[in-house]
Design a protein around this motif. Structure first.
Motif, PDB file in Angstrom:
ATOM      1  N   CYS A  57       0.803  -1.238   0.000  1.00  0.00           N
ATOM      2  CA  CYS A  57       0.000   0.000   0.000  1.00  0.00           C
ATOM      3  C   CYS A  57       0.830   1.279   0.000  1.00  0.00           C
ATOM      4  N   TYR A  63      -0.200   0.081  -4.526  1.00  0.00           N
ATOM      5  CA  TYR A  63      -1.108  -0.651  -5.408  1.00  0.00           C
ATOM      6  C   TYR A  63      -2.559  -0.662  -4.941  1.00  0.00           C
ATOM      7  N   TYR A  64      -2.792  -0.460  -3.674  1.00  0.00           N
ATOM      8  CA  TYR A  64      -4.164  -0.366  -3.206  1.00  0.00           C
ATOM      9  C   TYR A  64      -4.191   0.329  -1.859  1.00  0.00           C
ATOM     10  N   TRP A 123     -12.887  -6.726  -1.541  1.00  0.00           N
ATOM     11  CA  TRP A 123     -12.790  -5.653  -2.538  1.00  0.00           C
ATOM     12  C   TRP A 123     -14.183  -5.157  -2.918  1.00  0.00           C
ATOM     13  N   TYR A 128     -10.796  -3.070   0.153  1.00  0.00           N
ATOM     14  CA  TYR A 128      -9.633  -2.773  -0.675  1.00  0.00           C
ATOM     15  C   TYR A 128     -10.053  -1.908  -1.853  1.00  0.00           C
ATOM     16  N   HIS A 129      -9.183  -0.973  -2.196  1.00  0.00           N
ATOM     17  CA  HIS A 129      -9.392  -0.098  -3.354  1.00  0.00           C
ATOM     18  C   HIS A 129      -8.127  -0.188  -4.207  1.00  0.00           C
ATOM     19  N   TYR A 130      -8.184  -0.973  -5.290  1.00  0.00           N
ATOM     20  CA  TYR A 130      -7.032  -1.179  -6.158  1.00  0.00           C
ATOM     21  C   TYR A 130      -6.721   0.077  -6.949  1.00  0.00           C
ATOM     22  N   LYS A 131      -5.433   0.286  -7.178  1.00  0.00           N
ATOM     23  CA  LYS A 131      -5.000   1.416  -8.003  1.00  0.00           C
ATOM     24  C   LYS A 131      -3.679   1.074  -8.682  1.00  0.00           C
ATOM     25  N   TYR A 134      -3.211  -2.497 -10.276  1.00  0.00           N
ATOM     26  CA  TYR A 134      -3.230  -3.730  -9.479  1.00  0.00           C
ATOM     27  C   TYR A 134      -4.490  -4.530  -9.787  1.00  0.00           C
TER      28      TYR A 134
END
Length: 169
Positions: A57, A63-64, A123, A128-131, A134
């Motif tokens: 993170c 990445y999230y 998710w 979780y919040h992917y960015k 990812y």
């Protein structure tokens, strides 16, 4: 703090429900390990999730994010505690199945898929919040490492102990 700030949203509800159900199941399952072994497995699950979440993170990866804010808060701590029982269930289930030469590989693989499914649910609930590109399958190597390390703990620190000594400490 306004009323809106105290409203429980989907990620917090997921953490509460999953955590309560996991700890209830842990409490009601027949005891197979000492208190110390159980506590250690809970710490393994919580620590490893904290370690990887805080590694993946932050910069340079980023990445999230976990939960609603980029800062550590009460719900982040609860989410780490929520994951504790999963390492216990992983080892517990391994002790009750019949084993042969290929069991270890398939068992780890199945639990990696269970872990990815659980992550997908988290998710979807907003834990979780992917960015930064990812995707969930990027977690597979992490799960394989974590499950293998947890199995090593079982092999070296629990299995080696005679069964009667495990239950009476």
């Amino acid at each position: 703090m306004s009323f809106k700030d105290t409203t429980i949203n989907s990620n917090e509800l997921f953490i509460i429900i999953t955590g309560v159900l996991a700890y209830l199941l842990l409490f009601f399952l027949p005891k197979r390990f000492t208190r110390q072994q159980t506590f250690t497995m809970l710490l393994i699950g919580g620590y490893i999730s904290t370690f990887f979440d805080n590694t993946v993170c932050i910069h340079p990866f980023n990445y999230y994010s976990v939960n609603d804010t980029p800062f550590m808060d009460f719900w982040d701590i609860l989410s780490f505690v929520m994951f504790g029982p999963f390492s216990y269930f992983f080892v517990y289930a391994y002790t009750v199945i019949r084993k042969n030469r290929t069991t270890y590989f398939f068992y780890i693989s199945i639990w990696a898929l269970i872990s990815m499914f659980t992550e997908a649910l988290a998710w979807h609930a907003g834990v979780y919040h992917y960015k930064n590109g990812y995707q969930i399958f990027f977690s597979l190597p992490i799960y394989l490492i974590v499950l293998t390390l947890t199995m090593c703990y079982y092999q070296f620190f629990i299995k080696k102990q005679p069964r009667k000594n495990r239950l009476h400490k």
